[in-house]
Design a protein around this motif. Sequence first.
Motif, PDB file in Angstrom:
ATOM      1  N   GLY A 102      -0.763  17.231  60.748  1.00 50.27           N
ATOM      2  CA  GLY A 102       0.539  17.885  60.671  1.00 50.27           C
ATOM      3  C   GLY A 102       0.513  19.279  60.099  1.00 50.27           C
ATOM      4  O   GLY A 102       1.478  19.740  59.528  1.00 50.27           O
ATOM      5  N   LEU A 104       0.829  23.139  59.995  1.00 46.48           N
ATOM      6  CA  LEU A 104       1.587  24.129  60.761  1.00 46.48           C
ATOM      7  C   LEU A 104       0.929  25.484  60.556  1.00 46.48           C
ATOM      8  O   LEU A 104       1.361  26.288  59.756  1.00 46.48           O
ATOM      9  CB  LEU A 104       3.026  24.186  60.265  1.00 46.48           C
ATOM     10  CG  LEU A 104       3.831  22.897  60.385  1.00 46.48           C
ATOM     11  CD1 LEU A 104       5.114  23.000  59.601  1.00 46.48           C
ATOM     12  CD2 LEU A 104       4.120  22.620  61.847  1.00 46.48           C
ATOM     13  N   ARG A 108      -3.022  23.594  54.153  1.00 48.94           N
ATOM     14  CA  ARG A 108      -2.099  23.629  53.027  1.00 48.94           C
ATOM     15  C   ARG A 108      -2.805  23.578  51.685  1.00 48.94           C
ATOM     16  O   ARG A 108      -2.239  23.890  50.668  1.00 48.94           O
ATOM     17  CB  ARG A 108      -1.122  22.455  53.114  1.00 48.94           C
ATOM     18  CG  ARG A 108      -0.085  22.569  54.192  1.00 48.94           C
ATOM     19  CD  ARG A 108       0.934  21.455  54.042  1.00 48.94           C
ATOM     20  NE  ARG A 108       0.293  20.151  54.053  1.00 48.94           N
ATOM     21  CZ  ARG A 108       0.327  19.294  55.066  1.00 48.94           C
ATOM     22  NH1 ARG A 108       0.981  19.604  56.133  1.00 48.94           N
ATOM     23  NH2 ARG A 108      -0.275  18.126  54.990  1.00 48.94           N
ATOM     24  N   MET A 145       0.555   9.800  59.520  1.00 46.96           N
ATOM     25  CA  MET A 145       1.515  10.763  58.999  1.00 46.96           C
ATOM     26  C   MET A 145       2.619  10.056  58.219  1.00 46.96           C
ATOM     27  O   MET A 145       3.054  10.518  57.165  1.00 46.96           O
ATOM     28  CB  MET A 145       2.112  11.594  60.132  1.00 46.96           C
ATOM     29  CG  MET A 145       1.133  12.602  60.699  1.00 46.96           C
ATOM     30  SD  MET A 145       1.851  13.596  62.037  1.00 46.96           S
ATOM     31  CE  MET A 145       2.839  14.733  61.089  1.00 46.96           C
ATOM     32  N   LEU A 149       3.568  10.623  54.373  1.00 45.75           N
ATOM     33  CA  LEU A 149       4.939  10.967  53.991  1.00 45.75           C
ATOM     34  C   LEU A 149       5.426  10.034  52.884  1.00 45.75           C
ATOM     35  O   LEU A 149       6.034  10.457  51.901  1.00 45.75           O
ATOM     36  CB  LEU A 149       5.826  10.829  55.221  1.00 45.75           C
ATOM     37  CG  LEU A 149       6.874  11.890  55.527  1.00 45.75           C
ATOM     38  CD1 LEU A 149       6.436  13.269  55.118  1.00 45.75           C
ATOM     39  CD2 LEU A 149       7.233  11.846  56.995  1.00 45.75           C
ATOM     40  N   ARG A 152       3.574  10.923  49.662  1.00 39.35           N
ATOM     41  CA  ARG A 152       4.062  12.177  49.097  1.00 39.35           C
ATOM     42  C   ARG A 152       5.395  11.971  48.407  1.00 39.35           C
ATOM     43  O   ARG A 152       5.666  12.533  47.360  1.00 39.35           O
ATOM     44  CB  ARG A 152       4.241  13.217  50.200  1.00 39.35           C
ATOM     45  CG  ARG A 152       2.966  13.666  50.832  1.00 39.35           C
ATOM     46  CD  ARG A 152       2.256  14.641  49.938  1.00 39.35           C
ATOM     47  NE  ARG A 152       0.992  15.047  50.501  1.00 39.35           N
ATOM     48  CZ  ARG A 152       0.100  15.770  49.846  1.00 39.35           C
ATOM     49  NH1 ARG A 152       0.337  16.160  48.597  1.00 39.35           N
ATOM     50  NH2 ARG A 152      -1.039  16.104  50.408  1.00 39.35           N
ATOM     51  N   GLN A 156       6.061  12.684  44.552  1.00 39.69           N
ATOM     52  CA  GLN A 156       7.096  13.640  44.153  1.00 39.69           C
ATOM     53  C   GLN A 156       8.039  13.015  43.142  1.00 39.69           C
ATOM     54  O   GLN A 156       8.398  13.609  42.135  1.00 39.69           O
ATOM     55  CB  GLN A 156       7.873  14.059  45.405  1.00 39.69           C
ATOM     56  CG  GLN A 156       8.817  15.209  45.182  1.00 39.69           C
ATOM     57  CD  GLN A 156       9.758  15.376  46.356  1.00 39.69           C
ATOM     58  OE1 GLN A 156       9.450  14.972  47.485  1.00 39.69           O
ATOM     59  NE2 GLN A 156      10.900  15.963  46.103  1.00 39.69           N
TER      60      GLN A 156
ATOM     61  N   MET B 145       8.004  15.756  61.577  1.00 39.25           N
ATOM     62  CA  MET B 145       7.234  15.098  60.528  1.00 39.25           C
ATOM     63  C   MET B 145       6.312  16.086  59.838  1.00 39.25           C
ATOM     64  O   MET B 145       6.152  16.067  58.618  1.00 39.25           O
ATOM     65  CB  MET B 145       6.434  13.930  61.106  1.00 39.25           C
ATOM     66  CG  MET B 145       7.302  12.746  61.465  1.00 39.25           C
ATOM     67  SD  MET B 145       6.339  11.361  62.137  1.00 39.25           S
ATOM     68  CE  MET B 145       5.638  10.689  60.645  1.00 39.25           C
ATOM     69  N   ALA B 146       5.711  16.948  60.631  1.00 36.76           N
ATOM     70  CA  ALA B 146       4.812  17.949  60.053  1.00 36.76           C
ATOM     71  C   ALA B 146       5.584  18.842  59.091  1.00 36.76           C
ATOM     72  O   ALA B 146       5.105  19.159  58.002  1.00 36.76           O
ATOM     73  CB  ALA B 146       4.175  18.775  61.161  1.00 36.76           C
ATOM     74  N   GLU B 147       6.775  19.216  59.484  1.00 34.77           N
ATOM     75  CA  GLU B 147       7.574  20.077  58.609  1.00 34.77           C
ATOM     76  C   GLU B 147       7.937  19.360  57.317  1.00 34.77           C
ATOM     77  O   GLU B 147       7.884  19.941  56.236  1.00 34.77           O
ATOM     78  CB  GLU B 147       8.854  20.538  59.332  1.00 34.77           C
ATOM     79  CG  GLU B 147       8.592  21.666  60.305  1.00 34.77           C
ATOM     80  CD  GLU B 147       9.848  22.049  61.105  1.00 34.77           C
ATOM     81  OE1 GLU B 147      10.923  21.437  60.874  1.00 34.77           O
ATOM     82  OE2 GLU B 147       9.742  22.945  61.953  1.00 34.77           O
ATOM     83  N   GLU B 148       8.296  18.104  57.466  1.00 38.55           N
ATOM     84  CA  GLU B 148       8.640  17.380  56.242  1.00 38.55           C
ATOM     85  C   GLU B 148       7.433  17.239  55.329  1.00 38.55           C
ATOM     86  O   GLU B 148       7.529  17.383  54.109  1.00 38.55           O
ATOM     87  CB  GLU B 148       9.222  15.998  56.564  1.00 38.55           C
ATOM     88  CG  GLU B 148       9.680  15.296  55.288  1.00 38.55           C
ATOM     89  CD  GLU B 148      10.433  13.989  55.530  1.00 38.55           C
ATOM     90  OE1 GLU B 148      10.831  13.709  56.674  1.00 38.55           O
ATOM     91  OE2 GLU B 148      10.621  13.257  54.534  1.00 38.55           O
ATOM     92  N   LEU B 149       6.292  17.001  55.935  1.00 35.83           N
ATOM     93  CA  LEU B 149       5.063  16.881  55.151  1.00 35.83           C
ATOM     94  C   LEU B 149       4.803  18.176  54.383  1.00 35.83           C
ATOM     95  O   LEU B 149       4.458  18.174  53.202  1.00 35.83           O
ATOM     96  CB  LEU B 149       3.910  16.588  56.105  1.00 35.83           C
ATOM     97  CG  LEU B 149       2.870  15.535  55.762  1.00 35.83           C
ATOM     98  CD1 LEU B 149       3.456  14.384  54.987  1.00 35.83           C
ATOM     99  CD2 LEU B 149       2.202  15.052  57.027  1.00 35.83           C
ATOM    100  N   ASN B 150       4.995  19.272  55.067  1.00 41.68           N
ATOM    101  CA  ASN B 150       4.831  20.569  54.418  1.00 41.68           C
ATOM    102  C   ASN B 150       5.800  20.727  53.261  1.00 41.68           C
ATOM    103  O   ASN B 150       5.419  21.154  52.173  1.00 41.68           O
ATOM    104  CB  ASN B 150       5.076  21.683  55.431  1.00 41.68           C
ATOM    105  CG  ASN B 150       3.808  22.124  56.110  1.00 41.68           C
ATOM    106  OD1 ASN B 150       3.052  22.907  55.552  1.00 41.68           O
ATOM    107  ND2 ASN B 150       3.551  21.590  57.282  1.00 41.68           N
ATOM    108  N   ARG B 152       7.384  18.436  51.574  1.00 41.10           N
ATOM    109  CA  ARG B 152       7.095  17.495  50.500  1.00 41.10           C
ATOM    110  C   ARG B 152       5.938  18.005  49.644  1.00 41.10           C
ATOM    111  O   ARG B 152       5.956  17.880  48.431  1.00 41.10           O
ATOM    112  CB  ARG B 152       6.710  16.137  51.077  1.00 41.10           C
ATOM    113  CG  ARG B 152       7.833  15.429  51.774  1.00 41.10           C
ATOM    114  CD  ARG B 152       8.763  14.810  50.758  1.00 41.10           C
ATOM    115  NE  ARG B 152       9.886  14.157  51.414  1.00 41.10           N
ATOM    116  CZ  ARG B 152      10.933  13.691  50.767  1.00 41.10           C
ATOM    117  NH1 ARG B 152      11.025  13.820  49.448  1.00 41.10           N
ATOM    118  NH2 ARG B 152      11.914  13.114  51.403  1.00 41.10           N
TER     119      ARG B 152
END
Lengths: 270, 270
Positions: A102, A104, A108, A145, A149, A152, A156, B145-150, B152
């Motif tokens: 995932g 982008l 990261r 994924m 999630l 994470r 958090q 999902m990728a965006e949420e992972l980022n 998070r």
Amino acid sequence: MSDVRDPCFSCPHSVHGRSAARTNHPFIGPLPGSDSPLDALRRLVPGLMRVLQPGQSLATEGDAPGEILGVLSGLIRCYRLTADGRRHIGRFGGPGTIVGLGLLGVQRHSADAITPTRIVSFRAPVVEAAADSDPAVRAAVMKAMAEELNDRERLQLRLGRLAAEQRIADFLLELARRTPDGSPCEIPMCRADIADHLGVTIETVSRAVHRFERRGLIRLDDPRRFRILSSAAMRAFVLGGEQPAAGTPCTRLPAAQAMTLPAPQSPAAS
Amino acid sequence: MSDVRDPCFSCPHSVHGRSAARTNHPFIGPLPGSDSPLDALRRLVPGLMRVLQPGQSLATEGDAPGEILGVLSGLIRCYRLTADGRRHIGRFGGPGTIVGLGLLGVQRHSADAITPTRIVSFRAPVVEAAADSDPAVRAAVMKAMAEELNDRERLQLRLGRLAAEQRIADFLLELARRTPDGSPCEIPMCRADIADHLGVTIETVSRAVHRFERRGLIRLDDPRRFRILSSAAMRAFVLGGEQPAAGTPCTRLPAAQAMTLPAPQSPAAS
DNA sequence: CGCGCGCTTGAGTTAATTCAAGTTTCGTGG
DNA sequence: CCACGAAACTTGAATTAACTCAAGCGCGCG
């Protein structure tokens, strides 16, 4: 592809030269057994194996994410550094952990090995292509994924709502996820790693652990091995069951709605 | 499907009855414009629209995750409660935000509306089926999902490595993501929500904001509206560029490696 | 008009940090 | 084989960031 035999799938930990003896496996990573996304990926997508020594790097923050990595054995840490040199370990990765999903655009975080570690690397475009044509690959990627999630979100929560001591207790519970009360569980990483993961200092980690021992919650066989004596009491402590003490801010609602941390157990396979 | 016209796609915020006047849109949620996963989903999968008033619930922790929700306008908060009544807001969700992806068995958190909010709901099995047959749906789900992972990961970092004041500064930067320096930016949620999101108290939020103003970093037009005077200085502050003060534990490495927070800007569309 | 909510501000307290030793273990080299 | 040094961990004392408690203010609503 694997000329390195697996004496034990989930961990050849030999921290510090101390052999793992008869210590139970520490958590870290998805529970084995249930067909993990990583197993599926390995069956369905060609990948390369590599062995890393402690301290060796797997990935560097900011890099273009060319590959997706899976941990076969050992333990890694995924972290970020700030300009002023502070480190935050976002997560530890044990067997079954997949890193690099995932992304982008950029990596990261950096990652390196804590113990000797065997990893598989898949080329990201290959995984993507495979996911596009093969529903099984797709399912594996999605599941991985989803698991990340979930993790994470839990992490958090731990950082956002728990006081230092509670975070540490929660972490120990996570470590001992598969270890029955009273049995020894190894701590595969050093205090500094734990501290940087939980957002506290090494002194605080040390003090908390010893305080837990004095309170009869755990027993510390040696700095790298402990036993949870009552996971129930431990969990109660994490959830604030006792101490109304300070250190844990946040609005106090009417109290006692449904929830409680869905327990440090990972949702297994779901 | 939408008989409610969109006067402004991204936010009809009218916190407290104060109209948003000429305030810039606060962050929250993916940047619009770039075709968002939610837009794609709306085009490709049938969903139901609903309007929620402040305080109304969208989802409850522990429920079976029957639906996937998308925020069209307004603002929601996703949170968990502990047994002793503490709340942690995992994330806020503005237009474009999708809630409920990647659930493994149960709803991970509750969610309710902060401002009047329009949402679409998709039935999870329908989305799954569509994702299986339509590559475009698949892509949208993966991207979301990728965006949420980022997100998070960034949030986890903020909680784990930043001191209270820095967390608040970082949050303000996130709010003002799309607002140029010197322009007013609305704060769409109350202090308690901010506090529960950042893991601090409302008093700390209030004090920090006023301290920033005294230091010339921001200007506070009213409790719900501020301007960042120098986002550069602000960012420097978040990264610990100045204060070597306490409150931020963690190992200090040799310092000054590559990184810095990839800036509160979301990676746009990537 | 007055109550309540959201926000601010001050004062005192405390959890957790920093700084500073001190201990033990382990690896290395004499 | 033992001595020395480094690394990991522990422990104490002083400091401080952030919390709790407690007012006090301003605004909108009933």
